[in-house]
Write an enzyme that holds these catalytic residues in place. Structure first.
Site, short mmCIF file in Angstrom:
data_model
loop_
_atom_site.label_atom_id
_atom_site.label_comp_id
_atom_site.label_asym_id
_atom_site.label_seq_id
_atom_site.Cartn_x
_atom_site.Cartn_y
_atom_site.Cartn_z
CG HIS A 392 -7.45 6.01 -7.33
ND1 HIS A 392 -6.86 4.89 -7.87
CD2 HIS A 392 -6.45 6.69 -6.69
CE1 HIS A 392 -5.56 4.88 -7.57
NE2 HIS A 392 -5.29 5.97 -6.85
CD GLU A 393 -6.72 10.26 -5.21
OE1 GLU A 393 -6.20 10.07 -4.09
OE2 GLU A 393 -6.08 10.12 -6.28
CG HIS A 396 -5.30 6.51 -1.60
ND1 HIS A 396 -4.46 5.42 -1.48
CD2 HIS A 396 -5.11 6.99 -2.86
CE1 HIS A 396 -3.80 5.24 -2.61
NE2 HIS A 396 -4.16 6.18 -3.46
CG HIS A 399 -5.55 1.83 3.50
ND1 HIS A 399 -4.44 1.61 2.70
CD2 HIS A 399 -5.44 0.91 4.51
CE1 HIS A 399 -3.72 0.61 3.19
NE2 HIS A 399 -4.31 0.17 4.28
#
Length: 610
Positions: A392-393, A396, A399
């Site tokens: 999940h992290e 980020h 991105h």
């Protein structure tokens, strides 16, 4: 995203009772993450003869006693910045940023301005963010108190300067004139989109109001910030109860200290059903101080929205390339340590942007997790839940790394809230796929791959509570919307627990546990106030992307490249609705968003039926 209980956590007692397989510490995982969306991550470490990457070696190693033989040499400074060879460098960074900001404000207000207004604003934002973002991370995470204090001073000073700029009417009027009448130099649609975002941010602070109201908004902003910080600081505090309040058979599962028991969390991974229930009841007990802070936060937000002309607060929404070129830097702060914040998060240290000379300011981020540290007996082992958090992290971080925007104000995760979580939630789909897990999961001693049947059972077990988890997220979003609406008379003595109970009866199948107040532990009310629903929107879009592009082949180079070029590269530089509709070739309607969530539930139900 915090969950009360996930299916992956439920199954972990049986998982560890069979064979201790290690997931992400063998950094086959990190390599897989990067290969999905082609690029590499460059890690800096001493040169060794090793077939594994430096990061893999760090995680698969036992602790070593380290002696610093380089004390006579100059250090490179934090994040490679020479100015931060000492904590005193924060004072100089703060001063430099202040002087640069003054020059840029003067340029933005000057009738003789030669550059695009949006370029001036973005450079101003970049100058301040490069200090504030870095200082905020160091303030929270650095183990040295001198660095913490110096970073806190810098962060607060820059924050005060930002608040001052937010009420600079001359600067606002200059920007508004450009947005309404056009700039003195030619602009592009991207320039105009970002300029409107800057103007919207300005007006969120009430700068367009008369002096008395503007001052009141300024005071409310400061108050909301202070109350929010206090609320968040208390969200993860442990709770103590007397030993006599819990059955003897449960006490061994909890932390004992004399005559009291300390509960540090929900113990969702515990093999004891009784211990999980006891921890939930104790940790979620109502807290009068948190109730006071949360109700004051909601009242202040309501008053600020009213002053700014909104119906309610809820109405306010807004590595290395294959050819060897540098994409950016990801600093990994994964292991637990004393004094470290116990939460998983992604920090932007420096955003990417096109510089005046035409080169690109490479992004720099930190991925911070709270994973178990290595022991003398072997490397740390991760549960599937920890692996999902890492994916999940890293979503980020990818991105931030992949974005190639002209302006740092809209780079990477600096986009609308209901789109910012799409890349991270999409990565959770990869972390729940047996083909992906099987590509790096290994026994930590023998190196054997995880048996296929075990992998599929793990994936199936994660689908068991899919419907109830979705229902819980709808419930959280409904509570958040109700809290930030104008329908609750907080001054009459209504408590946040009263409202929560009403929404629970509307949206939940299971009964509310008496004398518990999970809202007093829900830090998302501070950062996501009035827009927690964005998680549902992001999950829907991420599910849609997974089903259309990666479901058949999670390692598809073509799909990964297309996702990178058409989604990640744009950050917030393209309106997210336009970006998503262009990528999926479908209209972004409530019906289609709900359909994507239902399709994901159907997929998980099929897994259970197999």
């Amino acid at each position: 995203m915090r969950r009360l209980l996930s299916s992956s956590q439920v199954c972990m007692s049986s998982w560890h009772a069979t064979k201790p397989y290690i997931f992400s510490r063998h950094y086959f995982l990190l390599n897989r993450l990067i290969k999905l969306f082609p690029c590499n991550v460059r890690a800096t470490s001493k040169r060794e003869v090793n077939t594994l990457s430096p990061l893999t070696s760090v995680f698969n190693s036992k602790p070593n006693v380290f002696v610093n033989f380089s004390i006579t040499r100059d250090s490179v400074g934090l994040f490679g910045l020479a100015i931060l060879r000492s904590y005193q460098g924060f004072h100089l960074m703060k001063q430099n940023a202040t002087f640069e900001a003054e020059d840029l404000v003067e340029e933005g207000c000057s009738p003789e301005r030669k550059r695009k207004m949006v370029e001036v604003f973005d450079e101003l934002s970049n100058v301040l963010c490069c200090v504030a973002d870095l200082a905020e991370f160091v303030r929270l995470a650095h183990p040295d108190s001198h660095y913490q204090c110096a970073a806190q001073d810098a962060a607060f000073s820059i924050g005060a300067l930002v608040e001052k700029l937010n009420v600079n009417r001359k600067l606002y009027d200059a920007l508004r004139k450009v947005v309404e009448d056009g700039d003195v130099v030619p602009t592009t649609p991207v320039d105009e989109h970002v300029a409107r975002l800057f103007l919207f941010d300005f007006e969120q602070s009430g700068i367009h109001l008369e002096d008395s109201k503007r001052q009141k908004v300024f005071e409310l902003n400061e108050y909301i910030l202070a109350v929010g910080q206090h609320f968040m600081a208390n969200c993860h505090k442990p709770r103590k109860v007397e030993r006599s309040q819990l059955p003897l058979e449960l006490q061994n599962y909890l932390s004992l200290s004399g005559s009291s028991i300390t509960v540090n969390g929900l113990l969702s991974d515990s093999s004891s059903e009784g211990a999980r229930e006891a921890a939930y009841r104790v940790y979620q007990m109502p807290d009068s101080q948190q109730e006071l802070l949360l109700s004051r936060l909601l009242i202040a937000r309501r008053d600020m929205a009213d002053l700014c002309g909104f119906p309610s607060f809820a109405h306010r929404f807004t590595v290395v390339e294959e050819d060897g070129s540098l994409l950016g830097h990801i600093y990994c702060d994964f292991s637990e340590r004393a004094g470290k914040p116990n939460q998983d998060c992604h920090f932007t240290i420096r955003g990417g942007k096109v510089m005046p000379q035409g080169d690109y300011q490479t992004p720099c981020v930190v991925v911070q997790l709270s994973l178990p540290a290595a022991s003398w007996s072997g490397p740390p082992l991760l549960s599937p839940g920890m692996v999902e958090n890492l994916f999940h992290e890293m979503g980020h971080a990818l991105h931030s790394m992949m974005a190639r925007t002209r302006y740092q104000h809209v780079t990477g995760t600096r986009c609308s809230t209901d789109f910012a979580e799409v890349p991270s939630i999409l990565m959770e789909f990869f972390a729940s796929d047996a083909r992906v897990l099987g590509s790096f999961g290994r026994h930590y001693k023998t190196g054997d791959a995880v048996p296929e049947l075990l992998l599929h059972n793990l994936v199936r077990s994660r689908a068991v509570f899919a419907s109830s988890e979705l229902q819980t997220q709808v419930y959280y979003a409904a509570v958040d919307q109700r809290y930030h609406s104008n329908t609750v008379p907080w001054e009459s003595g209504v408590t946040t627990s009263d409202v929560l109970q009403e929404e629970h009866e509307k949206h939940c199948s299971l009964p509310h546990v008496p004398n518990t107040a999970w809202q007093h532990r829900f830090s998302h009310f501070v950062g996501y106030g009035g827009k927690y629903y964005a998680y549902l929107v992001s999950r829907s879009v991420a599910s849609w992307i997974w089903q259309q592009y990666f479901k058949d082949d999670p390692f598809s180079r073509i799909a990964g490249e297309r996702y990178r070029r058409e989604v990640l590269e744009h950050g917030g530089g393209v309106p997210p609705r336009t970006l998503v509709e262009n990528f999926l070739h479908r209209d972004l309607t409530p019906r289609n968003l709900a359909g994507a969530l239902m399709a994901d539930l159907d997929r998980k139900r099929q897994l259970l039926d197999q």
